[in-house]
Design an enzyme around this catalytic site. Structure first.
Site, PDB file in Angstrom:
ATOM      1  N   HIS A   1     -10.201 -21.612   1.227  1.00 36.52           N
ATOM      2  CA  HIS A   1     -11.611 -21.989   1.407  1.00 36.52           C
ATOM      3  C   HIS A   1     -12.409 -21.907   0.100  1.00 36.52           C
ATOM      4  CE1 HIS A   1     -10.479 -21.766   5.522  1.00 36.52           C
ATOM      5  NE2 HIS A   1     -10.739 -20.505   5.727  1.00 36.52           N
TER       6      HIS A   1
ATOM      7  N   ASP B   1      -7.937 -27.234   6.501  1.00 39.80           N
ATOM      8  CA  ASP B   1      -8.802 -26.176   5.978  1.00 39.80           C
ATOM      9  C   ASP B   1     -10.168 -26.474   6.581  1.00 39.80           C
ATOM     10  OD1 ASP B   1     -10.696 -24.740   4.472  1.00 39.80           O
ATOM     11  OD2 ASP B   1      -9.343 -24.646   2.757  1.00 39.80           O
ATOM     12  N   HIS B   2     -10.567 -25.712   7.594  1.00 39.11           N
ATOM     13  CA  HIS B   2     -11.768 -26.118   8.341  1.00 39.11           C
ATOM     14  C   HIS B   2     -13.029 -26.073   7.480  1.00 39.11           C
ATOM     15  CE1 HIS B   2     -12.211 -21.757   8.943  1.00 39.11           C
ATOM     16  NE2 HIS B   2     -13.450 -21.976   9.292  1.00 39.11           N
TER      17      HIS B   2
HETATM   18  P1  NDP Z   1      -2.444 -15.772  17.779  1.00 37.46           P
HETATM   19  O1  NDP Z   1      -2.012 -14.461  17.180  1.00 37.46           O
HETATM   20  O2  NDP Z   1      -3.465 -15.726  18.852  1.00 37.46           O
HETATM   21  O3  NDP Z   1      -1.108 -16.511  18.247  1.00 37.46           O
HETATM   22  C1  NDP Z   1      -1.079 -17.765  18.901  1.00 37.46           C
HETATM   23  C2  NDP Z   1       0.054 -17.797  19.898  1.00 37.46           C
HETATM   24  O4  NDP Z   1       1.288 -17.772  19.204  1.00 37.46           O
HETATM   25  C3  NDP Z   1       0.072 -16.584  20.812  1.00 37.46           C
HETATM   26  O5  NDP Z   1      -0.758 -16.808  21.913  1.00 37.46           O
HETATM   27  C4  NDP Z   1       1.530 -16.480  21.193  1.00 37.46           C
HETATM   28  O6  NDP Z   1       1.763 -17.316  22.296  1.00 37.46           O
HETATM   29  C5  NDP Z   1       2.260 -17.078  20.023  1.00 37.46           C
HETATM   30  N1  NDP Z   1       2.880 -16.000  19.227  1.00 37.46           N
HETATM   31  C6  NDP Z   1       2.282 -14.927  18.691  1.00 37.46           C
HETATM   32  N2  NDP Z   1       3.164 -14.187  18.019  1.00 37.46           N
HETATM   33  C7  NDP Z   1       4.344 -14.807  18.149  1.00 37.46           C
HETATM   34  C8  NDP Z   1       5.652 -14.542  17.676  1.00 37.46           C
HETATM   35  N3  NDP Z   1       5.901 -13.473  16.920  1.00 37.46           N
HETATM   36  N4  NDP Z   1       6.633 -15.412  17.985  1.00 37.46           N
HETATM   37  C9  NDP Z   1       6.392 -16.498  18.731  1.00 37.46           C
HETATM   38  N5  NDP Z   1       5.170 -16.795  19.220  1.00 37.46           N
HETATM   39  C10 NDP Z   1       4.161 -15.961  18.915  1.00 37.46           C
HETATM   40  O7  NDP Z   1      -2.906 -16.705  16.563  1.00 37.46           O
HETATM   41  P2  NDP Z   1      -4.265 -17.478  16.370  1.00 37.46           P
HETATM   42  O8  NDP Z   1      -4.487 -18.344  17.551  1.00 37.46           O
HETATM   43  O9  NDP Z   1      -5.311 -16.531  15.955  1.00 37.46           O
HETATM   44  O10 NDP Z   1      -3.933 -18.358  15.069  1.00 37.46           O
HETATM   45  C11 NDP Z   1      -2.994 -19.399  15.097  1.00 37.46           C
HETATM   46  C12 NDP Z   1      -2.809 -19.939  13.693  1.00 37.46           C
HETATM   47  O11 NDP Z   1      -4.048 -20.426  13.218  1.00 37.46           O
HETATM   48  C13 NDP Z   1      -2.359 -18.883  12.695  1.00 37.46           C
HETATM   49  O12 NDP Z   1      -1.503 -19.467  11.769  1.00 37.46           O
HETATM   50  C14 NDP Z   1      -3.635 -18.474  12.004  1.00 37.46           C
HETATM   51  O13 NDP Z   1      -3.396 -18.030  10.688  1.00 37.46           O
HETATM   52  C15 NDP Z   1      -4.408 -19.777  12.007  1.00 37.46           C
HETATM   53  N6  NDP Z   1      -5.842 -19.585  11.965  1.00 37.46           N
HETATM   54  C16 NDP Z   1      -6.464 -18.879  12.962  1.00 37.46           C
HETATM   55  C17 NDP Z   1      -7.835 -18.717  12.946  1.00 37.46           C
HETATM   56  C18 NDP Z   1      -8.539 -17.993  14.041  1.00 37.46           C
HETATM   57  O14 NDP Z   1      -9.780 -17.948  13.997  1.00 37.46           O
HETATM   58  N7  NDP Z   1      -7.833 -17.435  15.025  1.00 37.46           N
HETATM   59  C19 NDP Z   1      -8.659 -19.288  11.850  1.00 37.46           C
HETATM   60  C20 NDP Z   1      -7.903 -20.035  10.875  1.00 37.46           C
HETATM   61  C21 NDP Z   1      -6.543 -20.162  10.958  1.00 37.46           C
HETATM   62  P3  NDP Z   1       2.999 -17.126  23.286  1.00 37.46           P
HETATM   63  O15 NDP Z   1       3.454 -15.713  23.188  1.00 37.46           O
HETATM   64  O16 NDP Z   1       2.457 -17.480  24.624  1.00 37.46           O
HETATM   65  O17 NDP Z   1       4.005 -18.107  22.793  1.00 37.46           O
HETATM   66  C1  BG6 Z   2     -10.457 -18.155   8.458  1.00 41.73           C
HETATM   67  C2  BG6 Z   2     -10.034 -16.779   8.028  1.00 41.73           C
HETATM   68  O1  BG6 Z   2      -9.728 -19.121   7.776  1.00 41.73           O
HETATM   69  O2  BG6 Z   2     -11.842 -18.320   8.167  1.00 41.73           O
HETATM   70  C3  BG6 Z   2     -10.856 -15.720   8.744  1.00 41.73           C
HETATM   71  O3  BG6 Z   2      -8.660 -16.607   8.354  1.00 41.73           O
HETATM   72  C4  BG6 Z   2     -12.328 -15.965   8.525  1.00 41.73           C
HETATM   73  O4  BG6 Z   2     -10.516 -14.424   8.290  1.00 41.73           O
HETATM   74  C5  BG6 Z   2     -12.684 -17.404   8.854  1.00 41.73           C
HETATM   75  O5  BG6 Z   2     -13.037 -15.086   9.384  1.00 41.73           O
HETATM   76  C6  BG6 Z   2     -14.106 -17.707   8.447  1.00 41.73           C
HETATM   77  O6  BG6 Z   2     -14.454 -18.973   8.918  1.00 41.73           O
HETATM   78  P1  BG6 Z   2     -15.970 -19.338   9.237  1.00 41.73           P
HETATM   79  O7  BG6 Z   2     -15.943 -20.773   9.581  1.00 41.73           O
HETATM   80  O8  BG6 Z   2     -16.400 -18.441  10.361  1.00 41.73           O
HETATM   81  O9  BG6 Z   2     -16.733 -19.019   7.989  1.00 41.73           O
END
Ligand code: NDP
Ligand code: BG6
Length: 531
Positions: free
Chosen positions: A283, A220-221
């Site tokens: 959070h 949990d960042h």
């Molecule tokens: P993305 O939607 O960008 O997905 C990451 C990678 O997963 C994609 O590049 C893809 O890579 C692969 N992917 C996507 N959908 C599928 C699928 N249906 N089946 C298999 N592979 C798939 O996610 P994020 O990087 O935004 O987030 C990753 C995790 O971190 C999530 O659980 C999210 O909830 C969590 N998170 C994200 C935050 C953010 O700021 N983005 C903040 C906090 C938590 P490829 O197709 O090349 O395999």
């Molecule tokens: C993530 C949520 O965990 O925290 C996002 O999935 C949200 O929806 C983000 O935008 C907020 O993080 P921060 O560090 O920018 O306040």
């Protein structure tokens, strides 16, 4: 002792803060005890699943690059991006570099050095052979770089992949510490950890088929933000706050995490989650517990987490979410952010035109224990609000009797302690003083402490700190499963009730993007946060 100063805005700057403003450290007789961390880190290989995604390019890779620049990464430290997209090593480098090149500290030479330890492996999540291939790839890297068989697996993938990936890691021996060489094996699971209580328990059971509890890091960042970590220091390294930190002196507590950004490209996830699952269950609960928990006997991971769990256990269930006093939900419509017209939630790509997903909530929570009985904690969070602001506000009680009433000064503002988490990282205390002059006239002033005042050392952002902690095997800033389950036990029934059609139609209040939420919530928001 010299008297307090008044600054150009009329704020009181006490003597010791004045010295800091001038850039002169007050002589407290002690050297500052600040450093990145103590000791050396084991060489290791960091394996990021989902390396073609948003989290990797926006947060994880910049964090690793920054750690490399500050000399904090172990030597050697290999990083392997893993995803389905077929990419050459050079193509992967190009993508990661694009994310980092806009940073102020980008240096092409240092980037080349960092990228020398950056590899890519294209995987098929359905294939055991593909995972075995990854295992061989990692062994080969160990042989070439001497990373000692230590592995940090980071699941930066959609939650539906957490279970299959951890199972495959287990089946191919990569979860077992004895089998992957002589080194350790740790797994970082991103949020959300489950969609409700049942799925969180199932996910945990699956992880435990391949990893022991001490190998699992539920990230949990928010917990790793500097100013969030500082809350416990403020409370428990100072003698002056704790005696007041209870129902006898505190009237209510406000915790806000406001965002300017909308749902962005994450509608697929957000439509299923909404603000309560996305921000509150994790959070906001962590921020709440840092204010509410009892002091642990020692500053140790398990003892701190024990105290948090006790606070979660005392959450009073909200049985009637349809009462606006308990829960107020909203969804953003079109509006202006920084002078630019932005779409409403229902017009965002991937969102249903009749979506009832909440993007804003204010919730009143009570903690039923000796310390907090009857003190409301107001939690508020939303997307597309007026500004980015995360802060905790402790509102103290009124003075018991106004002895100035007879001279027409009946109303005395209450004292407030504001812990600013972001963007301003500061602590502010408001109190009443006499206006200078012949007549008695009160005015509220503030005493500010800016978190980085007089500090010139390195600063770690939340993902940098989390990665270092995993490499150190330190669980303090990560969720423990009992805490996860207690929070889901509080939220699951509440969210289920909210999601039933009758409730939702009634509960969701529209608000303009760029505002502070729905009109009907404004009095409450002003009372709690004085924005
Ligand atoms: P993305 O939607 O960008 O997905 C990451 C990678 O997963 C994609 O590049 C893809 O890579 C692969 N992917 C996507 N959908 C599928 C699928 N249906 N089946 C298999 N592979 C798939 O996610 P994020 O990087 O935004 O987030 C990753 C995790 O971190 C999530 O659980 C999210 O909830 C969590 N998170 C994200 C935050 C953010 O700021 N983005 C903040 C906090 C938590 P490829 O197709 O090349 O395999
Ligand atoms: C993530 C949520 O965990 O925290 C996002 O999935 C949200 O929806 C983000 O935008 C907020 O993080 P921060 O560090 O920018 O306040």
């Amino acid at each position: 002792m010299s008297p307090n100063q008044v600054d150009k805005d009329g704020k009181i700057v006490p003597d010791f803060l004045g010295a800091l403003v001038e850039g002169q450290a007050p002589d407290l007789g002690m050297p500052p005890q600040l450093c990145l961390f103590e000791g050396n880190l084991d060489p290791c290989t960091i394996v990021i699943f989902g390396a073609s995604g948003d989290l990797t390019s926006r947060k994880l890779m910049p964090a690793l690059y920054n750690l490399y620049l500050s000399g904090a990464l172990p030597k050697p430290c290999c990083v392997v991006g893993v995803a389905r997209t077929p990419l050459s090593r050079e193509e992967f480098h190009g993508r990661m570099q694009a994310g980092i090149a806009s940073q102020e500290n980008y240096d092409p030479e240092r980037w080349r050095e960092f990228a020398a330890g950056l590899d890519y492996y294209a995987i098929d999540y359905d294939s055991q052979a593909s995972f075995q291939g990854l295992g061989d790839f990692l062994k080969d890297l160990d042989g070439r770089h001497g990373a000692g068989g230590n592995r940090l697996f980071y699941l930066a993938v959609p939650p539906s992949l957490y279970q299959p990936i951890s199972q495959r890691l287990g089946q191919t021996g990569m979860g077992q510490e004895a089998m992957n060489g002589q080194g350790w094996s740790r797994i970082v699971v991103e949020k959300p950890f489950g969609h409700d209580l049942k799925s969180a328990m199932e996910l945990n059971a699956t992880l435990h088929q391949s990893f022991r509890e001490d190998q699992i890091f539920r990230i949990d960042h928010y917990m790793a933000k500097e100013t969030v970590q500082n809350i416990l220091i403020l409370r428990f390294a100072n003698a002056i706050f704790e005696p007041l930190w209870n129902r006898n002196f505190i009237d209510h507590v406000g915790i806000i995490a406001a965002e300017k950004i909308g749902v962005e490209h994450r509608a697929g996830f957000y439509e299923q989650a909404g603000v309560l699952r996305d921000m509150f269950q994790n959070h906001m609960m962590q921020l709440l517990t840092l204010i509410a928990m009892e002091p642990p006997s020692r500053f140790e991971g398990e003892r701190v987490r024990d105290e948090k769990v006790k606070a979660f256990r005392s959450l009073k269930p909200i049985t009637d979410p349809s009462s606006a006093e308990n829960l107020f939900l909203g969804q953003y419509g079109t509006g202006e952010i920084d002078g630019v017209l932005v779409s409403g939630y229902r017009e965002e790509p991937g969102v249903r035109p009749d979506s009832l997903t909440p993007t804003f909530a204010v919730m009143r929570v009570f903690i039923d224990n000796w310390r907090w009985r009857g003190v409301p904690f107001y939690l508020a969070s939303g997307k597309r609000l007026a500004k980015k602001l995360t802060q905790l506000v402790i509102h103290f009680k009124e003075v018991p009797h106004s002895l100035f009433a007879n001279i027409g000064l009946g109303t005395i503002a209450v004292n407030r302690l504001i812990l600013g988490i972001q963007p301003e990282e500061k602590i502010t205390l408001t109190f009443e003083t006499k206006n200078p002059g012949a007549t008695v006239c009160l005015r509220a002033v503030t005493m500010d402490f800016n978190y980085y005042q007089n500090y010139r050392g390195p600063i770690m952002d939340a993902y940098e700190k989390s990665l270092i902690d995993v490499m150190q095997g330190d669980h303090m800033l990560f969720w423990r499963q009992d805490g996860v389950e207690l929070c889901w036990s509080f939220f699951s029934p509440l969210i289920e009730k909210c999601e039933s059609c009758t409730y939702l139609g009634k509960l969701i209040h529209p608000y303009k993007a760029g505002s502070w939420g729905p009109e009907a919530a404004q009095d409450l928001m002003r009372l709690i946060f004085s924005y």
